[in-house]
Write a protein that holds these residues in place. Structure first.
Motif, PDB file in Angstrom:
ATOM      1  N   GLY A   1      42.060  49.501  -9.845  1.00 49.14           N
ATOM      2  CA  GLY A   1      42.611  50.373 -10.884  1.00 49.14           C
ATOM      3  C   GLY A   1      41.829  50.210 -12.164  1.00 49.14           C
ATOM      4  O   GLY A   1      40.704  49.698 -12.162  1.00 49.14           O
ATOM      5  N   SER A   2      42.443  50.621 -13.264  1.00 45.85           N
ATOM      6  CA  SER A   2      41.810  50.524 -14.574  1.00 45.85           C
ATOM      7  C   SER A   2      42.844  50.147 -15.615  1.00 45.85           C
ATOM      8  O   SER A   2      44.028  50.463 -15.470  1.00 45.85           O
ATOM      9  N   VAL A   3      42.381  49.500 -16.678  1.00 44.15           N
ATOM     10  CA  VAL A   3      43.220  49.168 -17.821  1.00 44.15           C
ATOM     11  C   VAL A   3      42.517  49.669 -19.077  1.00 44.15           C
ATOM     12  O   VAL A   3      41.308  49.462 -19.239  1.00 44.15           O
ATOM     13  N   PHE A   4      43.279  50.335 -19.910  1.00 42.02           N
ATOM     14  CA  PHE A   4      42.787  50.775 -21.210  1.00 42.02           C
ATOM     15  C   PHE A   4      43.726  50.229 -22.271  1.00 42.02           C
ATOM     16  O   PHE A   4      44.941  50.425 -22.159  1.00 42.02           O
ATOM     17  N   ILE A   5      43.201  49.551 -23.254  1.00 41.03           N
ATOM     18  CA  ILE A   5      43.993  49.168 -24.420  1.00 41.03           C
ATOM     19  C   ILE A   5      43.521  50.090 -25.533  1.00 41.03           C
ATOM     20  O   ILE A   5      42.368  50.011 -25.974  1.00 41.03           O
ATOM     21  N   ILE A   6      44.413  50.985 -25.925  1.00 44.73           N
ATOM     22  CA  ILE A   6      44.061  52.037 -26.893  1.00 44.73           C
ATOM     23  C   ILE A   6      44.981  51.948 -28.101  1.00 44.73           C
ATOM     24  O   ILE A   6      46.097  51.429 -28.020  1.00 44.73           O
ATOM     25  N   ASP A   7      44.500  52.430 -29.220  1.00 43.65           N
ATOM     26  CA  ASP A   7      45.250  52.352 -30.469  1.00 43.65           C
ATOM     27  C   ASP A   7      45.367  53.743 -31.089  1.00 43.65           C
ATOM     28  O   ASP A   7      44.448  54.208 -31.757  1.00 43.65           O
TER      29      ASP A   7
END
Length: 70
Positions: free
Chosen positions: A27-33
């Motif tokens: 899968g993928s992980v995005f930490i976005i603001d």
């Protein structure tokens, strides 16, 4: 990756999750603001992989950074 370049100031970290042996993506992980949920929703909805149907599911969760303290 071209899509991500538009959001360099919003994407704090991104990358694939891997199997235990590190050989395959899971899968993928995005930490976005973003300032609000709609910004995160739009970001995810317009991701080219999302539009192509490559994600089985997408989950958005709120996150509070505790460490390191700025």
């Amino acid at each position: 990756l071209e899509y991500m370049k538009q959001f360099e100031d919003k994407v704090l970290a991104a990358g694939p999750t891997l199997t235990e042996d590190g050989d395959s993506m899971t899968g993928s992980v995005f930490i976005i603001d973003f300032s609000d949920r709609s910004g995160a929703d739009d970001f995810c909805a317009n991701d080219p992989y999302q539009k192509a149907g490559l994600f089985a599911s997408t989950e958005i969760n709120a996150f509070r950074k505790v460490v390191p303290q700025d």
